[in-house]
Structures are given as structure tokens and as C-alpha cells.
Design an enzyme around this catalytic site. Sequence first.
Site, mmCIF file in Angstrom:
data_model
loop_
_atom_site.group_PDB
_atom_site.id
_atom_site.type_symbol
_atom_site.label_atom_id
_atom_site.label_comp_id
_atom_site.label_asym_id
_atom_site.label_seq_id
_atom_site.Cartn_x
_atom_site.Cartn_y
_atom_site.Cartn_z
ATOM 1 N N SER A 124 -6.412 8.668 -2.657
ATOM 2 C CA SER A 124 -5.523 8.250 -1.574
ATOM 3 C C SER A 124 -4.845 9.459 -0.945
ATOM 4 O O SER A 124 -4.584 10.469 -1.626
ATOM 5 C CB SER A 124 -4.451 7.329 -2.166
ATOM 6 O OG SER A 124 -3.385 7.173 -1.276
ATOM 7 N N TYR A 148 2.181 5.674 -9.057
ATOM 8 C CA TYR A 148 0.877 5.277 -8.515
ATOM 9 C C TYR A 148 0.137 6.512 -7.981
ATOM 10 O O TYR A 148 -1.018 6.769 -8.307
ATOM 11 C CB TYR A 148 1.055 4.229 -7.394
ATOM 12 C CG TYR A 148 -0.083 4.197 -6.415
ATOM 13 C CD1 TYR A 148 -1.305 3.640 -6.774
ATOM 14 C CD2 TYR A 148 0.043 4.775 -5.140
ATOM 15 C CE1 TYR A 148 -2.365 3.647 -5.878
ATOM 16 C CE2 TYR A 148 -1.010 4.781 -4.253
ATOM 17 C CZ TYR A 148 -2.210 4.217 -4.628
ATOM 18 O OH TYR A 148 -3.260 4.246 -3.751
ATOM 19 N N LYS A 152 -3.474 8.753 -9.202
ATOM 20 C CA LYS A 152 -4.593 9.211 -8.358
ATOM 21 C C LYS A 152 -4.810 10.713 -8.556
ATOM 22 O O LYS A 152 -5.944 11.180 -8.713
ATOM 23 C CB LYS A 152 -4.327 8.905 -6.877
ATOM 24 C CG LYS A 152 -4.313 7.438 -6.530
ATOM 25 C CD LYS A 152 -5.683 6.793 -6.715
ATOM 26 C CE LYS A 152 -5.709 5.327 -6.384
ATOM 27 N NZ LYS A 152 -6.946 4.647 -6.825
ATOM 28 N N ASN A 198 2.826 -3.412 2.406
ATOM 29 C CA ASN A 198 2.277 -2.562 3.467
ATOM 30 C C ASN A 198 2.454 -3.208 4.845
ATOM 31 O O ASN A 198 2.624 -4.421 4.953
ATOM 32 C CB ASN A 198 0.797 -2.262 3.199
ATOM 33 C CG ASN A 198 0.621 -1.471 1.912
ATOM 34 O OD1 ASN A 198 0.000 -1.942 0.967
ATOM 35 N ND2 ASN A 198 1.202 -0.290 1.851
ATOM 36 N N GLY A 293 11.367 7.175 -0.240
ATOM 37 C CA GLY A 293 10.074 7.805 -0.517
ATOM 38 C C GLY A 293 9.141 7.850 0.680
ATOM 39 O O GLY A 293 8.070 8.443 0.603
HETATM 40 C C1 UD1 Z 1 1.624 3.141 1.336
HETATM 41 C C2 UD1 Z 1 1.934 3.872 0.060
HETATM 42 C C3 UD1 Z 1 0.775 4.799 -0.260
HETATM 43 C C4 UD1 Z 1 -0.492 4.001 -0.374
HETATM 44 C C5 UD1 Z 1 -0.749 3.228 0.911
HETATM 45 C C6 UD1 Z 1 -1.926 2.298 0.766
HETATM 46 C C7 UD1 Z 1 4.398 3.930 0.034
HETATM 47 C C8 UD1 Z 1 5.611 4.791 0.103
HETATM 48 N N1 UD1 Z 1 3.220 4.554 0.195
HETATM 49 O O1 UD1 Z 1 1.512 4.094 2.369
HETATM 50 O O2 UD1 Z 1 1.056 5.484 -1.442
HETATM 51 O O3 UD1 Z 1 -1.579 4.849 -0.642
HETATM 52 O O4 UD1 Z 1 0.403 2.434 1.223
HETATM 53 O O5 UD1 Z 1 -2.270 1.762 2.006
HETATM 54 O O6 UD1 Z 1 4.478 2.738 -0.140
HETATM 55 N N2 UD1 Z 1 6.611 -0.143 7.336
HETATM 56 C C9 UD1 Z 1 7.630 -0.869 7.932
HETATM 57 N N3 UD1 Z 1 7.875 -2.128 7.481
HETATM 58 C C10 UD1 Z 1 7.167 -2.719 6.480
HETATM 59 C C11 UD1 Z 1 6.106 -1.966 5.877
HETATM 60 C C12 UD1 Z 1 5.885 -0.679 6.327
HETATM 61 O O7 UD1 Z 1 8.311 -0.384 8.842
HETATM 62 O O8 UD1 Z 1 7.442 -3.861 6.104
HETATM 63 C C13 UD1 Z 1 6.318 1.219 7.841
HETATM 64 C C14 UD1 Z 1 6.483 2.318 6.797
HETATM 65 O O9 UD1 Z 1 7.792 2.803 6.779
HETATM 66 C C15 UD1 Z 1 5.448 3.338 7.299
HETATM 67 C C16 UD1 Z 1 4.335 2.485 7.927
HETATM 68 O O10 UD1 Z 1 4.955 1.237 8.213
HETATM 69 O O11 UD1 Z 1 6.005 4.150 8.291
HETATM 70 C C17 UD1 Z 1 3.173 2.256 7.002
HETATM 71 O O12 UD1 Z 1 3.620 1.748 5.766
HETATM 72 P P1 UD1 Z 1 2.624 1.207 4.638
HETATM 73 O O13 UD1 Z 1 1.656 0.256 5.252
HETATM 74 O O14 UD1 Z 1 3.448 0.719 3.490
HETATM 75 O O15 UD1 Z 1 1.776 2.483 4.228
HETATM 76 P P2 UD1 Z 1 2.269 3.939 3.711
HETATM 77 O O16 UD1 Z 1 3.717 3.975 3.479
HETATM 78 O O17 UD1 Z 1 1.703 4.943 4.633
#
Ligand code: UD1
Length: 336
Positions: A124, A148, A152, A198, A293
Site C-alpha cells: 500500500s 496496519y 505492510k 474510507n 494521522g
Molecule cells: C486510507 C488509509 C490507508 C489505506 C487506504 C486504503 C488512513 C489514515 N489511511 O487511506 O492506510 O491504505 O485507506 O484505501 O485511514 N475522508 C473524508 N471523510 C470520510 C473519509 C475520508 O473527508 O468519511 C477524506 C480523508 O481525510 C482523505 C480522503 O478522504 O483526505 C481519502 O480518505 P480514505 O478513503 O480513508 O483513504 P486514505 O486516508 O488515503
Amino acid sequence: MQVLVTGGTGYIGSHTIVELINHGYDVVCVDDFSNSKPIVLDNLKKITGKDINFYELNVCDKEKLRKVFKENKIDAVIHFAGFKAVGESVAKPLMYYRNNLDSTITLLEVMNEFKVKKIVFSSSATVYGDPEILPIPETAKLHTTNPYGSTKLYIEEILKDVYISDNDYSIAILRYFNPIGAHPSGLLGEDPSDIPNNLMPYIVKVANHELPHLNVFGNDYDTKDGTGVRDYIHVIDLALGHISALEYIDKHKGIDYYNLGTGKGYSVLEMVSAFSDVNKVSVPYRITARRDGDIATCYADTKKAKEILHWEAKYDLNEMVESAYNFAKKNSDKNE
Ligand code: UD1
């Protein structure tokens, strides 16, 4: 060529099985359904017309895994199986280390017994932590911010040591950016049973009125509109990246690392508006505090995968958000 797929009924595993079968590979699938459902096997059959050679097992179970290798003639492995929720890994680190490391070590031991030395590993972009360089090249500094991510990174290290001990291995480590989207049939997709962590599965549930609004985690980042920027990649492109990696390791010994992303970054608000525009649905949202984070921006340097694996992402953002919603609509119909 016969390929063992661990975690084959999961989100990325199932899409990869479709592409493996499309490309003429013979597939053996194992999964323990800890984060997927048996119906995926029926849906794989509907899409590919093939019965899936399936074993229900946890990859930590060495005896059961040995039986799979005994009863088949496996040439290569794609290893997806593993826990993947960041927040849960912070709360239950030992569970993550036990499961993700134990399963990989067990798999590698059994592969060694049966002289199977080709493996594609599901890593990842989380191994880059908060990146110093953008777009992120594979040579960027590695560091993790949660258990997590550490599993990896440690598995990458284990694979490196295995290769150092025996140069007959062929190992491709694929660092995924943010996979979204679904199979066009609407039969396969991301289907979290709990409240999603996510972005894309959360947006989908808001659009489907299963959740009231999206919480946008911060709009004060140093990005185009203040919200987090990520490299979203269609899960079918990601699946095809595994086919290219498999073709490569079949011919080349060694160990190498590849980013699988599009090289483009979209903000949270851009994702919301693409989803609403393409699917003609409203996605209400509220700006809330930053999530612990989280980083501001993350997108891939994709040159290496293009040059060496001859692979690049083809699907655009509209296709990603449309297929994600198509899957959700079909599946919420079924639940009604
Ligand atoms: C997350 C994980 C990463 C993992 C990946 C798998 C964290 C900190 N990181 O990445 O380790 O490999 O998923 O796909 O969780 N967001 C919102 N509202 C939400 C959800 C997300 O605003 O309800 C924003 C987040 O702040 C970020 C973006 O959307 O800016 C993407 O978030 P997310 O889909 O959780 O992915 P990552 O954080 O990039």
C-alpha cells in the site's frame, strides 16, 4: 499457469480473479470470509462462466494451506489476504501483527516446501507515510503511522530477506494508491458491513440515504480547496496491474516495488462533486475536524510501472464513481 489467490473473495482479490480468468490463468482461491461473503463466488461464476476452485481457510492454518498446494499445481501466488482497517489496527495492534505477519510467513513457508517461488504482494502507498516528494516515486523514504501500515512495511522487508536468501525468487510488491469503483456488472464491489472508514464507500452510503451526510475531515490543508488530495484508481485497473506484474515475474527473477496509481490527485470536494454530477444524486456534507494521522496530499509517480510492467491506469474518474454507485444501487435493491 495456475495462480493461488489468497483473500480472493475480497474487494481487490475478486476483481483480480476476473481478470486472471479473462487472461487465461487457472485460479485457485482461498479466503476465510472474515471480510467478504460466499456470494462473491457465485458472482464470479456469473461473470466468468467458471466454477472457482475455492478453499475456505485462514492462511495462518498451515495444514489446510499445505493441502491446497498438494491438490493443485500452483506456479505463482498473489497474496491479498490481510486485515486492512487503519483505526482498528491502532486499537488492536497485536491482532494485526499476528494475522498479517503470521499468514504471510506461513504462506512463504508452504511455498518454499512446494518450491513455488513467484509471488505478487498486495502492499500500500501507506508505506510512504507523509510523503516528502510528490508525485511519490518508489524510492521515496518509507515510514508508517499505524500498525496496519507497519504490517505492510514489515512484510515488504520479510520478502526482501527471502529473496536475499534465495535468488531464485521472483517477487513483485505492488503499492496501491486509493482503489475505488466496481465491476460494470454490479456483481462485485466494495461492500463494508460496518460504517465505512474510507471516502468512496462513505459517499455511496450517503447517496443511498443510509447515512445522513459525509464528514469532510478538514478543509485547512495546503491543497487546492483545503481538503485532502488522493490518487484514486479504478479497481479494474488495479486488477490489471496484477496481471502485468505476474507476466513480468514469470520471466524475471528478483524483487521489485511498483506504485499502482493514476498519477492524478483529486480532493475530497472534487470527489463529492464528480460523484453527484455523474450519478445525479445529492451528497450532503459537513466540514469537520481533521482525522488523526491523515496527510494533505498523496499521488503516485507512475513511470516505473509503465516502463517495466507496461501497465498504466486507463479508467477515468467518471467511470470510477459511476461504477461505485451502480454496484451500491444493485446491492441495496437486493437488501430491500
Ligand atoms: C486510507 C488509509 C490507508 C489505506 C487506504 C486504503 C488512513 C489514515 N489511511 O487511506 O492506510 O491504505 O485507506 O484505501 O485511514 N475522508 C473524508 N471523510 C470520510 C473519509 C475520508 O473527508 O468519511 C477524506 C480523508 O481525510 C482523505 C480522503 O478522504 O483526505 C481519502 O480518505 P480514505 O478513503 O480513508 O483513504 P486514505 O486516508 O488515503
